[in-house]
Design a protein around this motif. Structure first.
Motif, PDB file in Angstrom:
ATOM      1  N   GLN A  67     -43.819  55.400  21.960  1.00 27.88           N
ATOM      2  CA  GLN A  67     -42.626  56.235  22.443  1.00 27.88           C
ATOM      3  C   GLN A  67     -41.887  55.810  23.570  1.00 27.88           C
ATOM      4  OE1 GLN A  67     -41.726  58.559  20.260  1.00 27.88           O
ATOM      5  NE2 GLN A  67     -39.801  59.151  21.768  1.00 27.88           N
ATOM      6  N   GLU A  68     -42.639  55.372  24.768  1.00 31.90           N
ATOM      7  CA  GLU A  68     -42.020  54.916  25.882  1.00 31.90           C
ATOM      8  C   GLU A  68     -41.416  53.739  25.490  1.00 31.90           C
ATOM      9  OE1 GLU A  68     -43.322  55.154  30.435  1.00 31.90           O
ATOM     10  OE2 GLU A  68     -44.472  53.757  29.380  1.00 31.90           O
ATOM     11  N   ARG A  69     -42.116  52.640  24.873  1.00 28.96           N
ATOM     12  CA  ARG A  69     -41.480  51.372  24.624  1.00 28.96           C
ATOM     13  C   ARG A  69     -40.231  51.598  23.784  1.00 28.96           C
ATOM     14  NH1 ARG A  69     -42.385  48.342  19.833  1.00 28.96           N
ATOM     15  NH2 ARG A  69     -41.917  46.218  20.046  1.00 28.96           N
ATOM     16  N   GLU A  70     -40.080  52.420  22.765  1.00 29.67           N
ATOM     17  CA  GLU A  70     -38.877  52.421  22.169  1.00 29.67           C
ATOM     18  C   GLU A  70     -37.839  53.177  22.846  1.00 29.67           C
ATOM     19  OE1 GLU A  70     -38.376  51.473  18.755  1.00 29.67           O
ATOM     20  OE2 GLU A  70     -40.263  50.408  19.438  1.00 29.67           O
ATOM     21  N   GLU A  71     -38.203  54.020  23.856  1.00 30.78           N
ATOM     22  CA  GLU A  71     -37.106  54.838  24.319  1.00 30.78           C
ATOM     23  C   GLU A  71     -36.452  53.711  25.397  1.00 30.78           C
ATOM     24  OE1 GLU A  71     -36.938  58.605  25.591  1.00 30.78           O
ATOM     25  OE2 GLU A  71     -38.284  59.528  24.439  1.00 30.78           O
ATOM     26  N   PHE A  72     -37.113  53.065  26.082  1.00 26.91           N
ATOM     27  CA  PHE A  72     -36.562  51.966  27.046  1.00 26.91           C
ATOM     28  C   PHE A  72     -35.735  51.056  26.219  1.00 26.91           C
ATOM     29  CE2 PHE A  72     -40.031  53.105  30.099  1.00 26.91           C
ATOM     30  CZ  PHE A  72     -39.069  53.325  31.052  1.00 26.91           C
ATOM     31  N   ALA A  73     -36.391  50.585  25.112  1.00 23.89           N
ATOM     32  CA  ALA A  73     -35.168  49.692  24.126  1.00 23.89           C
ATOM     33  C   ALA A  73     -34.178  50.302  23.593  1.00 23.89           C
ATOM     34  CB  ALA A  73     -36.155  49.294  23.001  1.00 23.89           C
TER      35      ALA A  73
ATOM     36  N   LEU B  28     -35.701  58.723  17.647  1.00 29.16           N
ATOM     37  CA  LEU B  28     -36.751  58.695  18.685  1.00 29.16           C
ATOM     38  C   LEU B  28     -36.969  60.224  18.953  1.00 29.16           C
ATOM     39  CD1 LEU B  28     -35.057  56.344  21.494  1.00 29.16           C
ATOM     40  CD2 LEU B  28     -37.272  56.311  20.401  1.00 29.16           C
ATOM     41  N   THR B  29     -36.161  61.133  18.822  1.00 32.69           N
ATOM     42  CA  THR B  29     -36.332  62.825  19.027  1.00 32.69           C
ATOM     43  C   THR B  29     -37.323  63.085  17.908  1.00 32.69           C
ATOM     44  OG1 THR B  29     -34.143  62.997  20.046  1.00 32.69           O
ATOM     45  CG2 THR B  29     -35.201  65.087  18.941  1.00 32.69           C
TER      46      THR B  29
END
Length: 363
Positions: free
Chosen positions: A91-97, A116-117
């Motif tokens: 999730q963190e990886r996708e949010e930073f992307a 993401l949500t």
């Protein structure tokens, strides 16, 4: 004749002028209290800066650290915590992307943000972090060979599982494998329900904030992909249930291509995608490597659970040297399980994206 009246000097008092100079010098001298922040100093009256989180947090995002801490307070099993850690890392990886895409203006319609949500909502429901008592997962190790005390929460699945257990067609290893398939199916149903709930709330919000003239166009643009995703998920759920029903009645055959539920799902989707024969064969080989990675991850999860039980047993005796060695082994296994869990999640995401692109190209 001299006057008998005594002068000022005869009384021992200093003259007026030196006294005035002394007072001026005292007023110009800085007091120590002022330099160290007195009662009315700037330092004493300025608000203190907010407390910063220690840099030793598990994640770089504060909200994910809060979820991780909440999961630890709920005392989830070591296997569940390791799985949650891998999910939060993804999730963190996708949010930073996504933040990078947003900065470049590439998510104008907000679809990536909406995904993401929804993904975070699925994680909350999966591990019982959303505050709903009915969605909290049972604190158990699903890799256990004895699953008699575990429940599936669905009468149809319970009936199939009971039939399989009492049929005599499965060895102990095959029953453990079948149980993983039931758990995987249950997880897919849970994710579908979370997404369905999120879609319902999105539609209600659009009805309230969008004018009637724009509502049709916006709904078609924003909600079409969500409906398509739900439809696709429901189709896979129904297909998965049919497979569970067949396996529960017949047992496992020697002709089975793969054993892990996630790999079976990917292979079924790949066979119906727009792959050439060469591409399909290449994908099959990659799935074999992926299944081996999952088996390795399952092994470390199993060892982690055993190590956790041993650690609790050793701690009850108070042998500090033995406890210290057990803690070191547990920490090493926990780190390896987290690392492999993240790699499995990332590999699964990459393979799913490839199949999804192939299926969309076919359409």
């Amino acid at each position: 004749m001299a006057s008998s009246r005594p002068g000022v000097e005869s009384r021992g008092l200093p003259p007026p002028l030196p006294l005035l100079l002394l007072l001026l010098l005292l007023l110009r001298t800085p007091w120590p209290a002022a330099s160290h922040g007195g009662k009315y100093s700037r330092e004493k009256n300025q608000p203190e800066p907010p407390a910063q989180r220690e840099p030793s947090g598990e994640f770089r995002m504060e909200k994910l650290n809060q979820l991780w801490e909440k999961a630890q307070r709920l005392q989830l099993s070591p296997v569940k915590l390791a799985e949650l850690h891998a999910d939060l890392k993804m999730q963190e990886r996708e949010e930073f992307a996504w933040k990078k895409l947003k900065a470049e203006g590439l998510d104008a319609d907000g679809e990536k943000q909406a995904r993401l949500t929804r993904s975070l909502s699925v994680i909350l429901a999966k591990y019982g972090l959303d505050g709903r008592k009915d969605t909290q997962a049972v604190n158990s190790n699903y890799l256990s060979d004895t699953a008699e005390d575990d429940t599936l929460g669905d009468p149809k699945l319970e009936k199939l599982w009971h039939k399989a257990k009492t049929s005599g067609k499965f060895s102990g290893e095959e029953l453990a494998k079948l149980w993983r398939e039931f758990q995987h199916h249950q997880e897919k149903v849970r994710e579908y329900n979370v997404l369905l709930d999120a879609l319902s709330r999105s539609e209600e919000t659009l009805e309230n904030v969008i004018s009637p003239l724009d509502a049709g166009r916006v709904k078609e643009d924003v909600l079409h992909s969500k409906h398509a995703e739900l439809k696709d998920r429901l189709r896979h759920i129904n297909r998965g249930y049919d497979r569970l029903r067949q396996v529960s009645h017949r047992g496992y055959g020697a002709e089975a291509e793969f054993e892990e539920p996630r790999v079976i799902d990917l292979w079924d989707m790949a066979k119906s995608a727009n792959f050439t024969e060469k591409e399909l064969e290449s994908f099959r080989e990659e799935l074999k490597h992926f299944e081996a990675k999952i088996e390795k991850h399952n092994h470390y999860q199993k060892q982690l659970e055993i190590s956790h039980q041993k650690l609790k047993h050793v701690e009850s005796f108070g042998d500090q040297e033995h406890v210290s060695r057990s803690k070191e082994r547990y920490a090493a296994l926990e780190g390896k399980a987290k690392e492999l869990g993240y790699k499995v999640k990332k590999h699964l995401q990459d393979l799913s994206s490839r199949v999804s692109r192939a299926r969309h190209n076919e359409l």
